[in-house]
Design an enzyme around this catalytic site. Structure first.
Site, PDB file in Angstrom:
ATOM      1  CE1 TYR A  89      10.488   2.193 -30.727  1.00 16.53           C
ATOM      2  CE2 TYR A  89       8.544   2.957 -31.921  1.00 16.53           C
ATOM      3  CZ  TYR A  89       9.821   2.442 -31.928  1.00 16.53           C
ATOM      4  OH  TYR A  89      10.433   2.150 -33.121  1.00 16.53           O
ATOM      5  CE1 TYR A 138       2.170  -3.148 -31.541  1.00 17.64           C
ATOM      6  CE2 TYR A 138       3.489  -2.621 -33.473  1.00 17.64           C
ATOM      7  CZ  TYR A 138       2.516  -2.269 -32.554  1.00 17.64           C
ATOM      8  OH  TYR A 138       1.879  -1.058 -32.666  1.00 17.64           O
TER       9      TYR A 138
END
Length: 682
Positions: A15, A169
């Site tokens: 990410y 998440y």
């Protein structure tokens, strides 16, 4: 010797995104060269919340937690020399997902790509933004419409694209139990699928294609057996819901497809080297079981509790995945948990409890109604408060934090200022200047109007008006959004046009309705702090008042909410107005409520710009005697700078004892009011 047969590994991502489109592009190409097999784009907070970098709320936030993308030119630079037709790109973007997908599509077209072959994912789950991350912009109804329109468009025009990533998440990051994570994510999926079905934009015979493009993005904590069972339960429930509620007969279309980033909530600032083994264990939860294996994995870095990871730290996380996939024998076997009575029992329990909670939410009117009523948020705040209480009591053990705290000097953090990546403060000014240049030149340049005849595309103003007309009516908004992208409209202009039509939304905070998590029996730390609060309030002539403020665009409100709840339980009157406030608004509230202390919570790195602004405004208002405390992910050097600027105390993740923090807040109030220290330990 013949090579052993192995399953194909999952997509491996990191990410990433920071500073500018050019710097992020360089990082992406380096990561791909190291063996990364997909891209995962982190956008900065102004981009996520629909503001241009020169907006007042964007101050201090530009390029900090991701890359700023303000228009088509930025998106071109972000993916320069990266062939999008060959790439699988995940974009963590929600409220402005339609806008970023439009920019991505136009850049792909300019590269000569066939958009029907584009592969990737836009997160586009607005429900969890109301509950945990706080990057929502519009009210639930219009937000669901944007999601519906995107799904309908991609099914017809970009059939390999995942238009939504139902994202549990951040629910776990906000304190969700496994049951809550499953139930709230599935309730969101039901709300989305119902909306697409009821919109009439997708023929009934193609609804299976809609279901097949719904993906999930989940969390995996360190309790990896429970987490693996959670994933098996997710798959079982998804199969049941899509078959029974939507009549999907094709088993392939009912397949539960998910990507994962393992838990960041459990990463510790204390002994951060322990985070490496935590990350490995969490990765095993979503890779060990073939029947519940993630399709894509991205891992945090060992130092994310300290600050922004460096490229080397991200490489380390990528190598963790590569070692498991290529050196171990994990991918050579069928599901190694098949037939385990222990696993089956746990999965059955999770399925039953999750279905009961899903039914409860449906009885309330579905996920959107449960958001608007505040039910989902209050449940998460409560669960998180209970978790924090268990940690502080030592019932939930975290190595290096509340057990085995002694440590040798850490060579990884010997020079803490170089152990994390920092964003040059000059970047923001550069990006602000660049968007000013873009606005002054875009209408005269055919290059910035889709690389073609400038008269073929509408002007910026015309494109914006067309978008407003579509928003006020019932047309699918994707085509008007694509026109805006080609015309050189900016992120802030696109969002502002929709704000004018849809309005904005401030989500419930969940603080006032959260139950007491830490009791105050005689002799407990909480009882002692309550006594300090009471006595100090008596000496100052009334109940102590604490303002908890979230300046800037950082929507990660978990820490602020837990401070607010614990301060309330300790006897404070708490003023908490939620996220996304300007320093001016925070100071105005502090003066209006006549508070005894201002507490600022910032996790995005914008503290260096926003905290001094609050201090200056308090001084200008003649209220410099109100102590200001700050909490967040703040490097040591920055913490010292804030104290020199006038901040009374700085708290970081290593200060995990919230009751102790509340006691220290009382001490700062006493000091600021020239009261003698109390002889009450806390």
């Amino acid at each position: 010797m013949t090579e052993r047969q192995k399953d194909r590994p999952w997509l491996m991502r990191t990410y990433a995104g920071h500073s500018t489109a050019e710097a992020s592009n360089e990082l992406y190409r380096r990561n791909l060269a190291k063996g990364q097999t997909g891209l995962s784009v982190a956008f900065d907070l102004p981009t996520q919340t629909g503001y241009d970098p020169d907006h007042v709320l964007a101050r201090g936030e530009v390029g900090r937690v991701g890359v700023p993308v303000s228009h088509l030119g930025d998106m071109r630079r972000l993916f320069q020399d990266i062939p999008l037709e060959q790439m699988n790109t995940s974009m963590t973007i929600n409220a402005t997902a339609m806008w970023l997908l439009a920019l991505y599509q136009v850049v792909a077209e300019e590269q000569g790509a066939d958009i029907t072959r584009l592969q990737g994912t836009t997160q586009n789950d607005i429900v969890k933004e109301y509950l945990s991350r706080g990057t929502h912009v519009f009210p639930p109804g219009p937000s669901l419409r944007l999601t519906t329109d995107m799904i309908a468009y991609t099914v017809s025009h970009m059939p390999k694209w995942n238009p939504i990533n139902i994202c549990s998440y951040h629910l776990q990051e906000a304190g969700a139990t496994p049951v809550q994570e499953i139930a709230y994510a599935m309730s969101t999926a039901i709300a989305v699928l119902d909306a697409v079905r009821d919109s009439g934009q997708v023929p009934e015979e193609k609804f299976g294609d809609v279901v097949a493009r719904i993906s999930f993005f989940v969390n995996a904590g360190v309790r990896f057996v429970e987490e693996m069972c959670k994933m098996r339960a997710f798959g079982r429930i998804w199969d049941q819901v899509t078959r029974e509620r939507y009549g999907i007969e094709n088993a392939k279309q009912r397949r539960f497809r998910y990507g994962v980033q393992v838990n960041s909530l459990g990463l510790t600032e204390a002994q951060p080297e322990n985070n490496v083994q935590r990350i490995v264990l969490e990765m095993l939860a979503v890779t060990l079981s073939k029947d519940a294996r993630a399709r894509a994995v991205q891992l945090p870095a060992w130092n994310e509790a300290l600050g922004l990871p460096r490229p080397w730290d991200q490489q380390w996380s990528l190598r963790i995945q590569q070692v498991l996939a290529h050196e171990s024998d994990l991918l050579e076997y069928e599901d190694i948990f098949a037939g385990s009575h222990v696993i089956e029992k746990k999965v059955d329990e999770l399925v039953a409890d999750s279905m009961a909670e899903i039914d409860r939410i449906q009885e309330m009117g579905g996920a959107m109604a449960a958001v608007e009523s505040g039910y989902l948020k209050s449940q998460l705040v409560s669960s998180h408060a209970e978790r924090r209480a268990r940690i502080e009591a030592g019932d939930e053990k975290i190595v290096g934090v509340n057990i085995y705290e002694s440590t040798e000097p850490n060579p990884l953090t010997a020079d803490l200022d170089t152990a994390i990546m920092t964003v040059d403060h000059a970047v923001e000014a550069k990006v602000v200047r660049a968007i000013g240049d873009w606005r002054t030149t875009r209408q005269e340049s055919s290059e910035r109007q889709g690389m073609g005849d400038p008269f073929h595309y509408p002007t910026t103003g015309q494109a914006i008006e067309r978008l407003k007309e579509a928003a006020a009516g019932t047309d699918n908004l994707m085509e008007a959004t694509l026109e805006c992208a080609r015309a050189g409209v900016t992120t802030g202009e696109w969002s502002e046009a929709l704000r004018e039509v849809f309005g904005e939304f401030r989500a419930p905070t969940g603080v006032s309705s959260a139950p007491v998590a830490v009791t105050a029996e005689e002799g407990t730390p909480m009882a002692l702090v309550r006594e300090k609060v009471r006595r100090t309030g008596d000496e100052l002539g009334g109940k102590l008042r604490l303002l908890v403020g979230k300046p800037g665009l950082d929507g990660h409100s978990n820490g602020a909410e837990q401070i607010a709840v614990r301060a309330r339980d300790a006897g404070f009157e708490v003023v908490y107005q939620g996220i996304r406030l300007t320093p001016e608004q925070i100071v105005s509230a502090a003066l209006a409520e006549d508070v005894h202390c201002v507490g600022l919570s910032i996790l995005s790195g914008s503290h260096a710009a926003l905290v001094p602004d609050v201090l200056d405004r308090l001084r200008d208002a003649g209220a410099s005697d109100i102590p200001v405390i700050v909490g967040g992910i703040i490097p040591n050097g920055d913490a010292e700078d804030l104290k020199r600027a006038g901040v009374a105390a700085v708290f970081t993740p290593k200060d995990f004892g919230i009751t102790e923090i509340i006691g220290r807040i009382v001490d700062e109030i006493r000091k600021a009011n020239q009261l003698d220290p109390l002889e009450v330990p806390a």
